[in-house]
Design an enzyme around this catalytic site. Structure first.
Site, mmCIF file in Angstrom:
data_model
loop_
_atom_site.group_PDB
_atom_site.id
_atom_site.type_symbol
_atom_site.label_atom_id
_atom_site.label_comp_id
_atom_site.label_asym_id
_atom_site.label_seq_id
_atom_site.Cartn_x
_atom_site.Cartn_y
_atom_site.Cartn_z
ATOM 1 N N VAL A 37 1.069 -1.278 -0.216
ATOM 2 C CA VAL A 37 0.172 -0.221 -0.003
ATOM 3 C C VAL A 37 0.958 1.603 -0.213
ATOM 4 C CG1 VAL A 37 -2.050 -0.461 0.879
ATOM 5 C CG2 VAL A 37 -0.091 -0.286 2.575
ATOM 6 N N SER A 72 0.397 7.143 4.970
ATOM 7 C CA SER A 72 -0.080 6.195 6.211
ATOM 8 C C SER A 72 0.970 5.043 6.370
ATOM 9 C CB SER A 72 -1.119 6.056 7.118
ATOM 10 O OG SER A 72 -1.730 5.839 6.446
ATOM 11 N N CYS A 73 2.078 4.971 4.835
ATOM 12 C CA CYS A 73 2.030 3.634 4.684
ATOM 13 C C CYS A 73 3.246 3.195 5.013
ATOM 14 C CB CYS A 73 2.304 3.442 3.265
ATOM 15 S SG CYS A 73 3.397 4.435 2.861
ATOM 16 N N GLY A 74 3.901 4.106 5.915
ATOM 17 C CA GLY A 74 5.337 3.620 6.546
ATOM 18 C C GLY A 74 6.288 3.772 5.623
#
Length: 285
Positions: free
Chosen positions: A109, A114-116
């Site tokens: 994703v 906010s996938c990091g």
């Protein structure tokens, strides 16, 4: 299919006057997207244009690029234990030659803020999956006076927003400022997917002569969706994120933010924007 709006009873207080009355709310329901029968993703959306949403999502993920890539999309019968159809699960069937993502693991994703993942990894992911390079030939040119008109044209087309006040919108405009299509959804990324998915199903990708306008801010995810559809200009009524600006600069996307009346900021691709000669001022240090 679920309704776009729902009614709820509320306690209303206005200038000291108290009353009970029904209020119209935008509907929000989950949509599970399956790819050739296997679960791929779940998104919260406003019901409607679900097939476009699913197709557009798969364009943004680099799975679909041509109308021929898509065989069909259907609602899944027997989506619940008792066999009823909730119209909240769709299955996308692709052509045999379409390369599928690995959905045996948690999907990659990179499209969400906010996938990091680090910024470089996110940019690399888009670069390696983009099917439609931004190639507006001859180069698209937009005057600031034309851009200034687009938010009002979008607002006039937001039918459900008028009843609820709770929807985001995305619209495609021609380079002459003509409204080509508009979609509303509780999530602005879903509204963009609905636009792109419809364009895919009608054989209109890449959208190399179109302007994409979104309500709210311009996130990395929205810039990525514009790039994946070959759209040369993304405009937003609010601010862009830093990673959205980085992606725009790297891919050749023109990115406009804070488009409000005659005011706007051009963060990347300013060569596509023309301004009146009398409006040009010396650069500030």
């Amino acid at each position: 299919m679920g309704r776009v709006t729902e009614r709820r009873k509320v306690l209303r207080v206005r200038d000291g006057a108290v009353s009970h009355r029904p209020d119209t709310l935008v509907a929000e329901e989950p949509l599970e997207i399956r790819l050739n029968g296997k679960p791929l993703a779940i998104t919260m959306r406003t019901p409607g244009d679900d097939f476009g949403l699913a197709a557009g999502f798969l364009v943004s993920e680099g799975v679909l690029a041509r109308t021929e890539d898509l065989l069909n999309i259907v609602y899944c019968a027997g989506a619940t234990a008792d066999g009823s159809n909730t119209y909240n699960v769709v299955d996308v069937r692709t052509a045999p030659d379409v390369v599928l993502p690995d959905i045996t693991l948690e999907r990659n994703v990179y499209t969400t803020s906010s996938c990091g993942l680090c910024g470089k990894a996110s940019l690399d992911a888009v670069r390696t999956t983009a099917r439609w390079p931004i190639a507006d030939t001859p180069p698209l040119r937009l005057g600031t006076d034309l851009l200034a008109l687009l938010p009002d044209r979008l607002r006039e087309a937001q039918r459900v927003f008028d009843r609820t006040g709770g929807l985001h919108a995305a619209a495609l405009f021609s380079e002459e400022g003509e409204l080509l299509d508009v979609r509303e959804d509780v999530g602005r990324h879903n509204a963009v997917d609905k636009l792109v998915g419809r364009a895919l199903r009608e054989g209109r990708l890449p959208l190399s002569r179109a302007v994409l306008l979104v309500s709210g801010r311009a996130s990395f995810e929205l810039a990525q969706k514009a790039v994946m559809a070959g759209i040369p200009v993304l405009a937003a009524v609010s601010a862009p994120s830093s990673l959205a600006v980085d992606l725009a600069a790297e891919t050749g996307l023109t990115l406009v933010g804070f488009l409000r009346g005659s005011s706007m900021n051009v963060y990347a691709g300013e060569e596509r924007i023309t301004v009146p000669a009398t409006a040009v001022a010396p650069a500030q240090g």
